[in-house]
Design a protein around this motif. Structure first.
Motif, PDB file in Angstrom:
ATOM      1  N   TYR A 172       0.824  -1.201   0.000  1.00 19.66           N
ATOM      2  CA  TYR A 172       0.000   0.000   0.000  1.00 19.66           C
ATOM      3  C   TYR A 172       0.860   1.254   0.000  1.00 19.66           C
ATOM      4  CZ  TYR A 172      -3.166   3.429   2.269  1.00 19.66           C
ATOM      5  OH  TYR A 172      -3.890   4.532   2.614  1.00 19.66           O
ATOM      6  N   ILE A 173       1.983   1.184   0.721  1.00 20.48           N
ATOM      7  CA  ILE A 173       2.800   2.376   0.877  1.00 20.48           C
ATOM      8  C   ILE A 173       3.422   2.804  -0.447  1.00 20.48           C
ATOM      9  CG2 ILE A 173       4.932   1.168   1.550  1.00 20.48           C
ATOM     10  CD1 ILE A 173       3.481   4.497   2.902  1.00 20.48           C
ATOM     11  N   CYS A 174       3.457   1.903  -1.437  1.00 12.07           N
ATOM     12  CA  CYS A 174       3.957   2.288  -2.764  1.00 12.07           C
ATOM     13  C   CYS A 174       3.059   3.342  -3.407  1.00 12.07           C
ATOM     14  CB  CYS A 174       4.053   1.077  -3.679  1.00 12.07           C
ATOM     15  SG  CYS A 174       5.231  -0.149  -3.129  1.00 12.07           S
ATOM     16  N   ASN A 190      10.293   3.342   0.793  1.00 15.86           N
ATOM     17  CA  ASN A 190      10.355   4.151   2.007  1.00 15.86           C
ATOM     18  C   ASN A 190      10.069   5.595   1.638  1.00 15.86           C
ATOM     19  OD1 ASN A 190      11.086   1.986   3.538  1.00 15.86           O
ATOM     20  ND2 ASN A 190      13.190   2.631   3.890  1.00 15.86           N
ATOM     21  N   PRO A 191       8.954   6.153   2.098  1.00 14.73           N
ATOM     22  CA  PRO A 191       8.680   7.556   1.775  1.00 14.73           C
ATOM     23  C   PRO A 191       9.830   8.466   2.206  1.00 14.73           C
ATOM     24  CG  PRO A 191       6.727   6.531   2.650  1.00 14.73           C
ATOM     25  CD  PRO A 191       7.831   5.534   2.804  1.00 14.73           C
ATOM     26  N   ARG A 192       9.976   9.564   1.499  1.00 12.54           N
ATOM     27  CA  ARG A 192      11.072  10.489   1.786  1.00 12.54           C
ATOM     28  C   ARG A 192      10.596  11.599   2.721  1.00 12.54           C
ATOM     29  NH1 ARG A 192      12.994  11.380  -4.492  1.00 12.54           N
ATOM     30  NH2 ARG A 192      13.952   9.328  -4.788  1.00 12.54           N
ATOM     31  N   GLU A 361       0.800  -2.938   6.363  1.00 15.04           N
ATOM     32  CA  GLU A 361       1.282  -2.152   5.233  1.00 15.04           C
ATOM     33  C   GLU A 361       2.294  -1.065   5.585  1.00 15.04           C
ATOM     34  OE1 GLU A 361       0.657  -3.012   2.160  1.00 15.04           O
ATOM     35  OE2 GLU A 361      -0.595  -4.650   2.880  1.00 15.04           O
ATOM     36  N   SER A 362       2.480  -0.757   6.852  1.00 11.99           N
ATOM     37  CA  SER A 362       3.445   0.284   7.211  1.00 11.99           C
ATOM     38  C   SER A 362       4.820  -0.083   6.672  1.00 11.99           C
ATOM     39  CB  SER A 362       3.521   0.401   8.741  1.00 11.99           C
ATOM     40  OG  SER A 362       4.748   1.001   9.114  1.00 11.99           O
ATOM     41  N   CYS A 363       5.525   0.904   6.128  1.00 11.73           N
ATOM     42  CA  CYS A 363       6.847   0.592   5.578  1.00 11.73           C
ATOM     43  C   CYS A 363       7.830   0.296   6.696  1.00 11.73           C
ATOM     44  CB  CYS A 363       7.351   1.727   4.687  1.00 11.73           C
ATOM     45  SG  CYS A 363       8.212   3.041   5.559  1.00 11.73           S
ATOM     46  N   GLY A 364       7.580   0.843   7.869  1.00  9.44           N
ATOM     47  CA  GLY A 364       8.436   0.506   9.003  1.00  9.44           C
ATOM     48  C   GLY A 364       9.599   1.443   9.182  1.00  9.44           C
ATOM     49  N   GLN A 365       9.598   2.531   8.444  1.00  9.87           N
ATOM     50  CA  GLN A 365      10.720   3.454   8.549  1.00  9.87           C
ATOM     51  C   GLN A 365      10.689   4.242   9.854  1.00  9.87           C
ATOM     52  OE1 GLN A 365      12.686   6.485   5.471  1.00  9.87           O
ATOM     53  NE2 GLN A 365      10.575   6.050   5.119  1.00  9.87           N
ATOM     54  N   CYS A 366       9.571   4.853  10.132  1.00  8.59           N
ATOM     55  CA  CYS A 366       9.603   5.768  11.270  1.00  8.59           C
ATOM     56  C   CYS A 366       8.885   5.193  12.485  1.00  8.59           C
ATOM     57  CB  CYS A 366       9.101   7.154  10.881  1.00  8.59           C
ATOM     58  SG  CYS A 366       7.441   7.275  10.290  1.00  8.59           S
ATOM     59  N   THR A 367       9.419   5.532  13.633  1.00 10.06           N
ATOM     60  CA  THR A 367       9.048   4.872  14.881  1.00 10.06           C
ATOM     61  C   THR A 367       7.540   4.891  15.188  1.00 10.06           C
ATOM     62  OG1 THR A 367      11.211   5.538  15.679  1.00 10.06           O
ATOM     63  CG2 THR A 367       9.653   4.738  17.317  1.00 10.06           C
ATOM     64  N   PRO A 368       6.881   6.045  15.174  1.00  5.05           N
ATOM     65  CA  PRO A 368       5.487   6.036  15.636  1.00  5.05           C
ATOM     66  C   PRO A 368       4.605   5.096  14.819  1.00  5.05           C
ATOM     67  CG  PRO A 368       6.315   8.278  15.434  1.00  5.05           C
ATOM     68  CD  PRO A 368       7.331   7.392  14.791  1.00  5.05           C
ATOM     69  N   CYS A 369       4.780   5.116  13.504  1.00  7.19           N
ATOM     70  CA  CYS A 369       3.936   4.292  12.647  1.00  7.19           C
ATOM     71  C   CYS A 369       4.351   2.829  12.753  1.00  7.19           C
ATOM     72  CB  CYS A 369       4.044   4.809  11.216  1.00  7.19           C
ATOM     73  SG  CYS A 369       3.336   3.752   9.974  1.00  7.19           S
ATOM     74  N   ARG A 370       5.653   2.578  12.697  1.00  9.53           N
ATOM     75  CA  ARG A 370       6.142   1.202  12.720  1.00  9.53           C
ATOM     76  C   ARG A 370       5.724   0.473  13.995  1.00  9.53           C
ATOM     77  NH1 ARG A 370      11.477   2.139  12.821  1.00  9.53           N
ATOM     78  NH2 ARG A 370      11.600   1.990  15.067  1.00  9.53           N
ATOM     79  N   GLU A 371       5.838   1.143  15.129  1.00  4.91           N
ATOM     80  CA  GLU A 371       5.550   0.485  16.405  1.00  4.91           C
ATOM     81  C   GLU A 371       4.109   0.707  16.847  1.00  4.91           C
ATOM     82  OE1 GLU A 371       7.669  -1.553  17.526  1.00  4.91           O
ATOM     83  OE2 GLU A 371       9.409  -0.916  16.341  1.00  4.91           O
ATOM     84  N   ARG A 406       3.130  12.919  13.507  1.00  2.15           N
ATOM     85  CA  ARG A 406       4.540  12.784  13.922  1.00  2.15           C
ATOM     86  C   ARG A 406       5.328  11.846  13.029  1.00  2.15           C
ATOM     87  NH1 ARG A 406       2.879  12.903  20.055  1.00  2.15           N
ATOM     88  NH2 ARG A 406       1.760  14.860  19.913  1.00  2.15           N
ATOM     89  N   THR A 407       4.824  11.573  11.858  1.00  7.51           N
ATOM     90  CA  THR A 407       5.481  10.566  11.022  1.00  7.51           C
ATOM     91  C   THR A 407       6.073  11.192   9.768  1.00  7.51           C
ATOM     92  OG1 THR A 407       3.333  10.124  10.029  1.00  7.51           O
ATOM     93  CG2 THR A 407       4.038   8.659  11.797  1.00  7.51           C
ATOM     94  N   ILE A 408       6.828  10.385   9.036  1.00  5.66           N
ATOM     95  CA  ILE A 408       7.447  10.862   7.806  1.00  5.66           C
ATOM     96  C   ILE A 408       6.382  11.120   6.746  1.00  5.66           C
ATOM     97  CG2 ILE A 408       8.894  10.161   5.853  1.00  5.66           C
ATOM     98  CD1 ILE A 408      10.774   8.814   7.779  1.00  5.66           C
ATOM     99  N   CYS A 409       5.428  10.196   6.623  1.00  9.20           N
ATOM    100  CA  CYS A 409       4.439  10.374   5.560  1.00  9.20           C
ATOM    101  C   CYS A 409       3.036  10.323   6.139  1.00  9.20           C
ATOM    102  CB  CYS A 409       4.622   9.328   4.463  1.00  9.20           C
ATOM    103  SG  CYS A 409       3.879   7.736   4.826  1.00  9.20           S
ATOM    104  N   ALA A 410       2.056  10.577   5.293  1.00 11.00           N
ATOM    105  CA  ALA A 410       0.673  10.672   5.750  1.00 11.00           C
ATOM    106  C   ALA A 410       0.073   9.312   6.112  1.00 11.00           C
ATOM    107  CB  ALA A 410      -0.172  11.351   4.674  1.00 11.00           C
ATOM    108  N   PHE A 411       0.840   8.256   5.952  1.00  9.02           N
ATOM    109  CA  PHE A 411       0.361   6.951   6.407  1.00  9.02           C
ATOM    110  C   PHE A 411       0.032   7.005   7.897  1.00  9.02           C
ATOM    111  CE2 PHE A 411       0.549   2.690   7.980  1.00  9.02           C
ATOM    112  CZ  PHE A 411       0.245   1.839   6.941  1.00  9.02           C
ATOM    113  N   GLY A 412       0.820   7.774   8.627  1.00  8.97           N
ATOM    114  CA  GLY A 412       0.569   7.905  10.060  1.00  8.97           C
ATOM    115  C   GLY A 412      -0.846   8.378  10.336  1.00  8.97           C
ATOM    116  N   GLU A 413      -1.286   9.380   9.582  1.00  7.06           N
ATOM    117  CA  GLU A 413      -2.660   9.866   9.718  1.00  7.06           C
ATOM    118  C   GLU A 413      -3.627   8.814   9.202  1.00  7.06           C
ATOM    119  OE1 GLU A 413      -0.289  12.057   8.598  1.00  7.06           O
ATOM    120  OE2 GLU A 413      -0.336  13.318  10.401  1.00  7.06           O
TER     121      GLU A 413
END
Ligand code: FMN
Ligand code: SF4
Ligand code: SF4
Ligand code: FES
Lengths: 454, 574
Positions: A172-174, A190-192, A361-371, A406-413
């Motif tokens: 999904y993150i693609c 990995n989103p930039r 589906e989280s890419c796992g790059q950034c802490t809040p979303c990954r965990e 608090r995340t790199i991309c809008a997946f967090g939201e």
């Protein structure tokens, strides 16, 4: 009551006898707009798109003309156009129909857009699972190339551009535009971080890049055809053009329906267009814009002020289906995926289902979303497995609050909005679940009721 | 000298205080510069690596002065100060660059709450095995959890399970459950070591660090990943489980592997060294060093260490041994084979001895392949020292063939050899048998075996001194551990030889007294230079006298021969 669709993008979709080859497309007036476009000045097309007010159909609803304006043209680097055909937002199934049934419309729209922004090369990033769609696009591009609608010196205009179809990597993150670009370049999606990697400045291969949704790019063709001003007349100011609503869930006639923005209300869409709910059922909730959008409760009253200052006081059925109205009631039109839930729906299970998706589906790059997102999944999974606690609702909300923003991309939201809104609107059901399980435990019964969860 | 390019300073406001910082610097660095021990906690940011922005620990609140949309004029508060438009969400300090008028809050409720959230997230799947973790005591996760965590757990679910004790390469072991996926190690391998061997596989919370299939983390910089890993995920296979770090004493030192002179820290306890790590010096080695350089302490405990002053193989005192050396030198026809491994202080004394005895001085080069980073072609730490002290005036030769001839012809009767095994440099054992050999060195070799007098010397870890590196940077090292019992610092021994040669009584010296003597005599040194007060990151010396020499070093991390020449040849501008 009858509500007539305004079929602009889906004009020929499902039309008997309409095929996806180029001859059929051209018999229906295909590629006339591209022929027109290449005689125009690129900046004039950009201006038309700006005037049209067309907003992105991929989720965020950002005005396309404005996005094109942000292109960094001073850098002297080549410009790329990318069509986002990753369509993975749960509840959304419109781009696939365009690709399968009318691929040339997309190609024509893309070539108009590519010419307008003077792209050196264009890509279609298509969801990995859409294998059939990939084959259809490859064939269509071959046909278009043989007629010089793309390739070198298109229609003698001196402008050259080609389209490369790139199959996605199955996540999904693609679909997130910077993740998409990474994936296109051959890396993990990995989103930039933005800043500095705004695609319009530093996109594909660090060159200025425009990413637009399939539907948005199809709109460009129609803007070239009718002009920006005429396009802007469809819908309401700020909500121009049509939207394809992909209705799924507990309605009699799920499917895709194209209407001018604000032409119908959510109630009309559910009851008149989609044949209402199954007999004896009552509406419980609607997610109006794909699974990331905040859920609306059927018995809520929505009050507030619109952008133009006018006040509104709506029930769920009164909400006009357009960008601003859905935003005003605290949700969004997103990707147009309308998910309808009737009173048989267990809200904890529904959220567990959504959480399962996002945790996967989280890419796992950034802490809040990954965990955080998998934690929310573990909590809702435990709840449906019979171990719910009364405090879980508050815990879920608190976790979601620690992710959103608090995340790199809008997946967090995208992953926290469902949780925040489910808890805000159906907290009683989450607490009730825990009580009910406790009671069953007391009686010596199994605590988990049977579920149909994936 | 090259004039430092002047960086424009701007004013930003950090927690209500106006501070001047260089334009474009990121907020983590800006807050550090603002001083008062303030720090923006962070994991993934590293000053020498690209910005990843993935840990989200460095979040701050950011605001800019508001401007009227139509007129563009600043909007003011009632008190006349600019009105600040604060962003509704926190931003990451590592990827936010200071711009004029920017306002930053590092301690607001929103910021505290963000850090608290990130800390909780990092801990939920963490094994919490600090009692047996090597990183304990120097773990950012441990520190920040104490400082920014909530102190109790809300997590009652099962933790993720990931691989433990994975061998990433010959020197590095990975515990994946401790990894916080900050990607520092990945970026280091790719960007600094130029070996893109690390990466993540799997997605989301199951992301796992691994090597590319069929490859290992084997490059000569692999242990830097252990240094920069903010948690105990990457550990040195060698140091693993050997010692709790808080028991270790840290001593500043200089790596002797090559003329780079990487700044290092020696970690020791009760006279035993446990590890060597790099110390930041942006002019020399940034924050890195080679793996091979970290092993150099091991031979100091080896069996063949010279531990006694001897005359003709019989143990003696330092004074007797020195007296015997003096006698041999006074007999004349002495050749001195110096060393680019000696410290500047020692070379100063060898130069004195050579001057007073008329000894001919030769020096042998030790060269190898450079790696373009922090291993240069010149495998000695102090060749520039030998030039600056005047011990030599030309670059050293590869072997001692001339000296061999002079032995055969009888022109040389005594050889004073420092650190070198002459039998490996073109002088046969038979030839050595014809002369008196005085040997100074740390370890036994074929030359020390035939020496009339052996003066054991101290290793770089056991003494105080200085080296001058490839870019003529004078750098200080300090004794980390005591040397073998009864062995005196080399300069004390050498004073006992040099003084009698000019009919003086040997003084009892300290390193500072040596500098009091030496500083005025060396034109590249300031008279006021004293060992104790040399800056920790060294002093760049004037190299203009040596620019014509054809040094072997090619371009490496911080040194470009052509650019160096150009910069030092340029007239000094006011
Ligand atoms: C997690 C995530 C997934 C997304 N997936 C898609 C997608 O599948 N298709 C799409 O068109 N846009 C998707 N987007 C939005 C894109 O990032 C981007 O905004 C969009 O493609 C821009 O096109 P538009 O302006 O035409 O809408 C996604 C965004 C996020 C944050
Ligand atoms: S928010 Fe999630 S999907 Fe987006 S970059 Fe961070 S971990 Fe990846
Ligand atoms: S092993 Fe250490 S440095 Fe590498 S990603 Fe994990 S935490 Fe970061
Ligand atoms: S240090 Fe800024 S996100 Fe990690």
């Amino acid at each position: 009551m009858e509500h007539k669709e305004t079929r602009l993008i889906f004009k020929h979709i499902d039309e008997p006898g309409y095929t996806n080859d180029i001859d059929c497309y051209m018999q229906h007036g295909g590629y006339e707009q591209l022929k027109k476009a290449v005689t125009m000045k690129p900046e004039d097309i950009c201006a038309e798109v700006l005037t049209s007010g067309v907003r992105g159909r991929g989720g965020a609803g950002f005005p396309a003309g404005m996005k094109w304006k942000f292109l960094d043209r001073k850098s002297g680097k080549p410009i790329y156009l990318i069509c986002n055909a990753d369509e993975s937002e749960p509840g959304t199934f419109k781009d696939r129909q365009i690709i399968h049934q009318d691929p040339h419309q997309l190609i024509e729209g893309m070539m108009c857009a590519a010419f307008a922004i003077q792209a050196k090369l264009a890509f279609i990033y298509i969801r990995g699972e859409f294998f059939q769609g990939y084959r259809i696009l490859e064939k269509a591009i071959e046909e278009a190339r043989s007629k010089n609608f793309l390739g070198d010196n298109i229609l003698g205009s001196g402008y050259s551009c080609d389209i490369i179809v790139h199959r996605g990597a199955g996540a999904y993150i693609c679909g997130e535009e910077t993740g998409l670009i990474e994936s296109l370049e051959g890396f993990r999606a990995n989103p930039r971080i933005k800043p500095p990697y705004f695609p319009a400045a530093l996109g594909a291969y660090q060159c200025p890049t425009i990413v637009n949704n399939v539907e948005t790019l199809c709109d460009v063709k129609h803007i070239v055809e009718m002009g920006g001003e005429a396009f802007a007349k469809i819908g309401t100011p700020g909500n121009t053009g049509t939207r394809i609503w992909c209705v799924s869930g507990h309605v009699q006639k799920p499917g895709y329906y194209e209407f001018a923005c604000a032409d119908i209300t959510l109630g009309q869409l559910i009851y008149d267009v989609c044949g209402g709910l199954k007999p004896g059922r009552k509406l419980k909730a609607v997610i109006p814009g794909g699974s990331s959008a905040k859920i609306l409760r059927a018995d809520e009253r929505f009050k507030g002020k619109l952008k133009d200052g006018s006040e509104f006081d709506w029930g769920i059925e009164d909400i006009p289906m357009d960008f601003d109205s859905l935003a005003a009631v605290g949700s969004m039109s997103g990707s147009g995926g309308v998910i309808v839930m009737d009173d048989t729906t267990d809200m904890v299970e529904a959220l567990a289902n959504i959480n399962y998706f996002y945790a996967h589906e989280s890419c796992g790059q950034c802490t809040p979303c990954r965990e955080g997102v998998p934690w929310m999944r573990k909590v809702t999974q435990r709840m449906v497995d019979g171990e719910a606690r009364e405090e879980d609702a508050d815990l879920l909300k608190s976790i979601a609050d620690q992710i959103a923003g608090r995340t790199i991309c809008a997946f967090g939201e995208a992953a926290s909005w469902p949780v925040q809104s489910f808890i805000a609107k159906f907290k009683d059901e989450f607490v009730e679940k825990a009580k009910e399980q406790a009671a069953r435990r007391k009686e010596g019964k199994a605590t988990a009721t049977e579920t149909t969860l994936i | 000298m090259k004039i430092e390019s002047i960086v424009e300073n701007i004013t930003i406001n950090i927690d209500g205080q106006d501070v001047d910082v260089p334009k474009g610097i990121n907020i983590i660095e800006a807050v550090k510069m603002a001083g008062k021990g303030k720090e923006v906690p962070h994991y993934c940011y590293h000053p020498k690596l690209s910005i990843a922005g993935n840990c989200r620990m460095c979040m701050v609140e950011m605001g800019m002065p508001m401007r009227d949309r139509t007129t563009g004029e600043a909007i003011l508060e009632e008190d006349g100060s600019p009105k600040i438009g604060w962003m509704p969400k926190p931003t990451i300090g590592c990827a936010t660059n200071a711009s004029p008028g920017m306002h930053i809050r590092t301690h607001s409720d929103m910021v505290k709450e963000s850090r608290n959230g990130v800390t909780e997230f990092l801990l939920i799947n963490h094994p919490l095995d600090c009692p047996i973790c090597d990183q304990a005591g120097e773990c950012r996760l441990q520190e920040f959890s104490a400082e920014h965590g909530r102190g109790y757990s809300r997590f009652i679910e099962d933790k993720n399970v990931k691989p433990k004790r994975t061998r990433l390469g010959p020197r590095v072991t990975l515990d994946d459950e401790r990894c916080i996926l900050c990607s520092r190690c990945v970026r280091f391998s790719k960007e600094i070591a130029n070996d893109d061997v690390l990466g993540f596989v799997d997605r989301g919370t199951y992301s796992t660090l691994t090597c590319y299939p069929g490859k290992e983390l084997a490059h000569n910089y692999s242990l830097n990943t252990v240094d920069i890993c903010p948690v105990g995920a990457l550990t040195s296979t060698d140091f693993r489980f050997k010692m709790r770090v808080w028991f270790l004493k840290r001593t500043h030192s200089i790596c002797t592997e090559s003329s780079i002179g990487a700044n290092t820290e020696i970690w020791s306890r009760e006279g035993k060294i446990y590890r060597i790590t790099p110390r930041r010096n942006d002019e020399v080695n940034d924050t890195w060093m080679t793996d091979s350089g970290r092993d150099l302490f091991k031979p100091i405990e080896s069996e063949d260490r010279l531990t006694h002053y001897t005359i003709e193989g019989v143990h003696t005192t330092c004074d007797e041994a020195a007296a015997s050396v003096v006698k041999l030198i006074q007999a004349g026809d002495v050749a001195l084979v110096g060393s680019a491994h000696s410290s500047v202080e020692e070379q100063f004394f060898y130069k004195q001895i050579a001057d007073r005895s008329g000894a001919k001085v030769s020096l042998v080069s030790h060269q190898g392949e450079g790696d373009g980073l922090l291993l240069s072609e010149d495998r000695s730490p102090n060749l520039r020292g030998a030039l600056v002290t005047g011990l030599i005036t030309d670059l050293p030769e590869a072997s001692l063939e001339t000296l061999a001839c002079e032995i055969n012809s009888g022109a040389v009767k005594t050889i004073f050899a420092v650190n070198e095994d002459l039998t490996e440099l073109g002088i046969s054992k038979e030839a050595l048998a014809k002369v008196n050999v005085i040997y100074v060195g740390t370890h036994a070799n074929a030359t020390s075996e035939v020496a009339s007098v052996v003066l054991p010397s101290l290793s770089v870890f056991e003494k105080d001194g200085t080296f001058i590196n490839q870019s003529f940077r004078l750098q200080r090292f300090k004794a980390a551990v005591p040397g073998p019992r009864g062995i005196e610092p080399d300069y004390t021994v050498l004073e006992k030889i040099a003084a009698p040669l000019s009919q003086e009584k040997p003084a009892s010296l300290t390193i500072d007294l040596v500098w009091e003597r030496m500083a005025p005599k060396i034109s590249q040194f300031d008279d006021s230079f004293r060992w104790r007060s040399l800056p920790d990151d060294g002093v760049a010396l004037n190299a203009s006298a040596f620019l014509d020499l054809d040094f072997v070093e090619t371009k490496n991390l911080k040194y470009d021969p052509a650019a160096f020449k150009e910069a030092h040849a340029a007239p000094v501008e006011a």
